[in-house]
Scaffold this motif. Structure first.
Motif, PDB file in Angstrom:
ATOM      1  N   PRO A  97      13.091  -3.889 -11.334  1.00 13.64           N
ATOM      2  CA  PRO A  97      12.194  -2.782 -12.017  1.00 13.64           C
ATOM      3  C   PRO A  97      12.759  -1.657 -12.581  1.00 13.64           C
ATOM      4  CG  PRO A  97      12.879  -2.599  -9.792  1.00 13.64           C
ATOM      5  CD  PRO A  97      13.585  -3.637 -10.212  1.00 13.64           C
ATOM      6  N   TRP A  98      14.236  -1.560 -12.868  1.00 10.84           N
ATOM      7  CA  TRP A  98      14.856  -0.279 -13.449  1.00 10.84           C
ATOM      8  C   TRP A  98      14.647   0.053 -14.678  1.00 10.84           C
ATOM      9  CZ3 TRP A  98      17.485  -4.497 -10.750  1.00 10.84           C
ATOM     10  CH2 TRP A  98      17.595  -4.462  -9.224  1.00 10.84           C
ATOM     11  N   GLU A  99      14.537  -1.069 -15.460  1.00  7.79           N
ATOM     12  CA  GLU A  99      14.263  -0.645 -17.041  1.00  7.79           C
ATOM     13  C   GLU A  99      12.963  -0.124 -17.182  1.00  7.79           C
ATOM     14  OE1 GLU A  99      14.670  -0.456 -21.129  1.00  7.79           O
ATOM     15  OE2 GLU A  99      16.019  -0.778 -19.448  1.00  7.79           O
ATOM     16  N   ALA A 100      12.100  -0.700 -16.462  1.00  5.15           N
ATOM     17  CA  ALA A 100      10.666   0.129 -16.338  1.00  5.15           C
ATOM     18  C   ALA A 100      10.608   1.393 -16.047  1.00  5.15           C
ATOM     19  CB  ALA A 100       9.750  -0.765 -15.741  1.00  5.15           C
ATOM     20  N   ALA A 218       4.288  15.228 -14.064  1.00  5.66           N
ATOM     21  CA  ALA A 218       4.662  14.740 -12.815  1.00  5.66           C
ATOM     22  C   ALA A 218       5.576  13.572 -12.805  1.00  5.66           C
ATOM     23  CB  ALA A 218       3.409  14.137 -11.801  1.00  5.66           C
ATOM     24  N   VAL A 219       6.642  13.697 -12.165  1.00  6.93           N
ATOM     25  CA  VAL A 219       7.675  12.594 -12.270  1.00  6.93           C
ATOM     26  C   VAL A 219       7.623  11.742 -11.180  1.00  6.93           C
ATOM     27  CG1 VAL A 219      10.273  12.288 -12.189  1.00  6.93           C
ATOM     28  CG2 VAL A 219       9.504  14.380 -13.130  1.00  6.93           C
ATOM     29  N   PRO A 220       7.231  10.496 -11.616  1.00  2.00           N
ATOM     30  CA  PRO A 220       7.092   9.424 -10.310  1.00  2.00           C
ATOM     31  C   PRO A 220       8.166   8.970  -9.530  1.00  2.00           C
ATOM     32  CG  PRO A 220       7.032   8.177 -12.604  1.00  2.00           C
ATOM     33  CD  PRO A 220       7.211   9.774 -12.953  1.00  2.00           C
ATOM     34  N   ARG A 221       7.969   8.498  -8.353  1.00  2.00           N
ATOM     35  CA  ARG A 221       8.960   7.983  -7.579  1.00  2.00           C
ATOM     36  C   ARG A 221       8.474   6.631  -7.052  1.00  2.00           C
ATOM     37  NH1 ARG A 221      11.848  11.070  -9.984  1.00  2.00           N
ATOM     38  NH2 ARG A 221      13.264  12.733  -8.839  1.00  2.00           N
ATOM     39  N   ALA A 222       9.273   5.833  -6.757  1.00  7.73           N
ATOM     40  CA  ALA A 222       8.595   4.588  -6.311  1.00  7.73           C
ATOM     41  C   ALA A 222       8.475   4.465  -4.693  1.00  7.73           C
ATOM     42  CB  ALA A 222      10.130   3.239  -6.081  1.00  7.73           C
ATOM     43  N   ILE A 224       8.101   3.786  -0.817  1.00  3.39           N
ATOM     44  CA  ILE A 224       9.258   3.519   0.170  1.00  3.39           C
ATOM     45  C   ILE A 224       9.318   2.291   0.489  1.00  3.39           C
ATOM     46  CG2 ILE A 224       9.327   5.703   1.003  1.00  3.39           C
ATOM     47  CD1 ILE A 224       8.201   4.751   3.502  1.00  3.39           C
ATOM     48  N   GLU A 225       8.155   1.230   0.374  1.00  3.52           N
ATOM     49  CA  GLU A 225       7.887  -0.077   0.581  1.00  3.52           C
ATOM     50  C   GLU A 225       8.804  -0.779  -0.566  1.00  3.52           C
ATOM     51  OE1 GLU A 225       4.778   1.874   2.420  1.00  3.52           O
ATOM     52  OE2 GLU A 225       5.448   1.813   0.164  1.00  3.52           O
ATOM     53  N   ASP A 226       8.983  -0.224  -1.762  1.00  2.79           N
ATOM     54  CA  ASP A 226       9.832  -0.884  -2.658  1.00  2.79           C
ATOM     55  C   ASP A 226      11.588  -0.485  -2.606  1.00  2.79           C
ATOM     56  OD1 ASP A 226       7.555  -1.497  -3.894  1.00  2.79           O
ATOM     57  OD2 ASP A 226       7.765  -0.154  -5.792  1.00  2.79           O
ATOM     58  N   VAL A 227      11.775   0.344  -1.662  1.00  2.00           N
ATOM     59  CA  VAL A 227      13.241   0.527  -1.584  1.00  2.00           C
ATOM     60  C   VAL A 227      13.737   0.351  -0.177  1.00  2.00           C
ATOM     61  CG1 VAL A 227      13.211   1.909  -3.600  1.00  2.00           C
ATOM     62  CG2 VAL A 227      12.787   2.809  -1.333  1.00  2.00           C
ATOM     63  N   ILE A 228      12.731   0.180   0.863  1.00  4.58           N
ATOM     64  CA  ILE A 228      13.259   0.227   2.225  1.00  4.58           C
ATOM     65  C   ILE A 228      12.963  -1.364   2.924  1.00  4.58           C
ATOM     66  CG2 ILE A 228      13.176   1.327   4.674  1.00  4.58           C
ATOM     67  CD1 ILE A 228      14.352   3.067   2.445  1.00  4.58           C
ATOM     68  N   ASP A 229      13.836  -1.804   3.150  1.00  2.00           N
ATOM     69  CA  ASP A 229      13.341  -3.166   4.133  1.00  2.00           C
ATOM     70  C   ASP A 229      13.610  -3.028   5.669  1.00  2.00           C
ATOM     71  OD1 ASP A 229      13.087  -5.603   5.058  1.00  2.00           O
ATOM     72  OD2 ASP A 229      15.263  -6.286   4.536  1.00  2.00           O
ATOM     73  N   TRP A 230      12.370  -2.746   6.286  1.00  2.00           N
ATOM     74  CA  TRP A 230      12.471  -2.406   7.713  1.00  2.00           C
ATOM     75  C   TRP A 230      12.441  -3.662   8.625  1.00  2.00           C
ATOM     76  CZ3 TRP A 230      11.611   2.605   9.060  1.00  2.00           C
ATOM     77  CH2 TRP A 230      10.933   3.508   7.993  1.00  2.00           C
ATOM     78  N   GLN A 231      13.590  -3.754   9.519  1.00  2.00           N
ATOM     79  CA  GLN A 231      14.081  -5.023  10.182  1.00  2.00           C
ATOM     80  C   GLN A 231      14.230  -4.359  11.421  1.00  2.00           C
ATOM     81  OE1 GLN A 231      17.338  -7.471   8.714  1.00  2.00           O
ATOM     82  NE2 GLN A 231      16.823  -7.134   6.897  1.00  2.00           N
ATOM     83  N   GLY A 232      13.520  -5.190  12.593  1.00  2.00           N
ATOM     84  CA  GLY A 232      13.590  -4.837  14.120  1.00  2.00           C
ATOM     85  C   GLY A 232      12.840  -3.643  14.623  1.00  2.00           C
ATOM     86  N   PHE A 233      11.692  -3.063  13.510  1.00  2.00           N
ATOM     87  CA  PHE A 233      10.877  -2.263  14.047  1.00  2.00           C
ATOM     88  C   PHE A 233       9.675  -2.505  14.540  1.00  2.00           C
ATOM     89  CE2 PHE A 233      14.128  -0.357  11.186  1.00  2.00           C
ATOM     90  CZ  PHE A 233      14.188   1.101  11.805  1.00  2.00           C
TER      91      PHE A 233
END
Length: 233
Positions: A97-100, A218-222, A224-233
């Motif tokens: 998704p970085w190019e977009a 406004a500068v968009p930000r991804a 957190i679901e796109d950048v954080i993989d939650w494991q064991g929570f």
């Protein structure tokens, strides 16, 4: 902390993070060097592996800053033949998704200025304003020894983030500009840096022109679901 004519304007890390943005139009207003010294002294608390503190910076204003702009202007006038890149700013073959994200932020910037895609000359003129620091009175050039590797470059990034947040806390603004690395050798010669140094980035510093449209979109930000993989929570 030494007294200055600039009040502290942010009261929490969260507020400061939300207030920080890459400013692309600066006010014609002097920056107090005593305030900058206070900010850089605090930034020395930034973490680094093994406490190497690999960051080195050259700060310019006035005639030295003008000398850099003049030297780089002579190189940009040469077109592609004038390039002296220190490194690849973006990876070759950038995929989604970085190019977009990269394309999207560029289009939003030009839209804020009312410059359509077909106005190539207008877009080029806006891009070339990078090499004037968007009118910033102060430019920081961040560099390090060429013996440093990727871990130390990440240390430089943490120091730079610390500087940018501290600038916001004290009412100042900034714009990190890796584009200066396209003319690294020219800048190093102008600043008197030897070939043992590699230029990482510039950081334009000053007071934001609050009325400029380019500083208001406004500068968009991804999410957190796109950048954080939650494991064991």
């Amino acid at each position: 902390m030494p007294a200055t004519d600039t009040p502290v304007t942010a009261t929490s890390v969260t507020q400061t993070l939300h207030a920080r943005r890459s400013v692309r139009a600066f006010a014609d207003r002097r920056v107090d060097p005593a305030l900058l010294k206070t900010i850089f002294a605090a930034a020395q608390r930034a973490p680094s592996g093994g406490n190497l503190q690999p960051w080195q910076a050259t700060l310019v204003t006035g005639e030295p800053w003008q000398a850099v702009k003049d030297a780089v202007a002579a190189r940009t006038a040469m077109g592609r033949e004038g390039y002296e890149p220190e490194y690849d700013i973006y990876p070759k073959g950038l995929t989604e998704p970085w190019e977009a994200r990269r394309f999207g932020v560029g289009e939003a910037l030009y839209a804020s200025l009312g410059i359509p895609r077909e106005d190539k000359r207008g877009r080029l003129a806006q891009f070339m304003d990078n090499y004037r620091g968007f009118g910033a009175p102060v430019m920081l050039f961040l560099h390090c020894s060429r013996i440093m590797g990727p871990p130390q470059w990440s240390d430089m990034g943490m120091w730079l983030q610390s500087v940018m947040l501290l600038l916001v806390e004290h009412g100042l603004a900034s714009c990190p500009q890796e584009c200066w690395a396209m003319y690294g050798a020219t800048i190093r010669r102008t600043l008197g840096l030897d070939d043992g140094q590699i230029l990482f980035t510039g950081l334009a510093i000053g007071y934001a022109d609050e009325d400029a449209a380019v500083n208001q979109w406004a500068v968009p930000r991804a999410p957190i679901e796109d950048v954080i993989d939650w494991q064991g929570f």
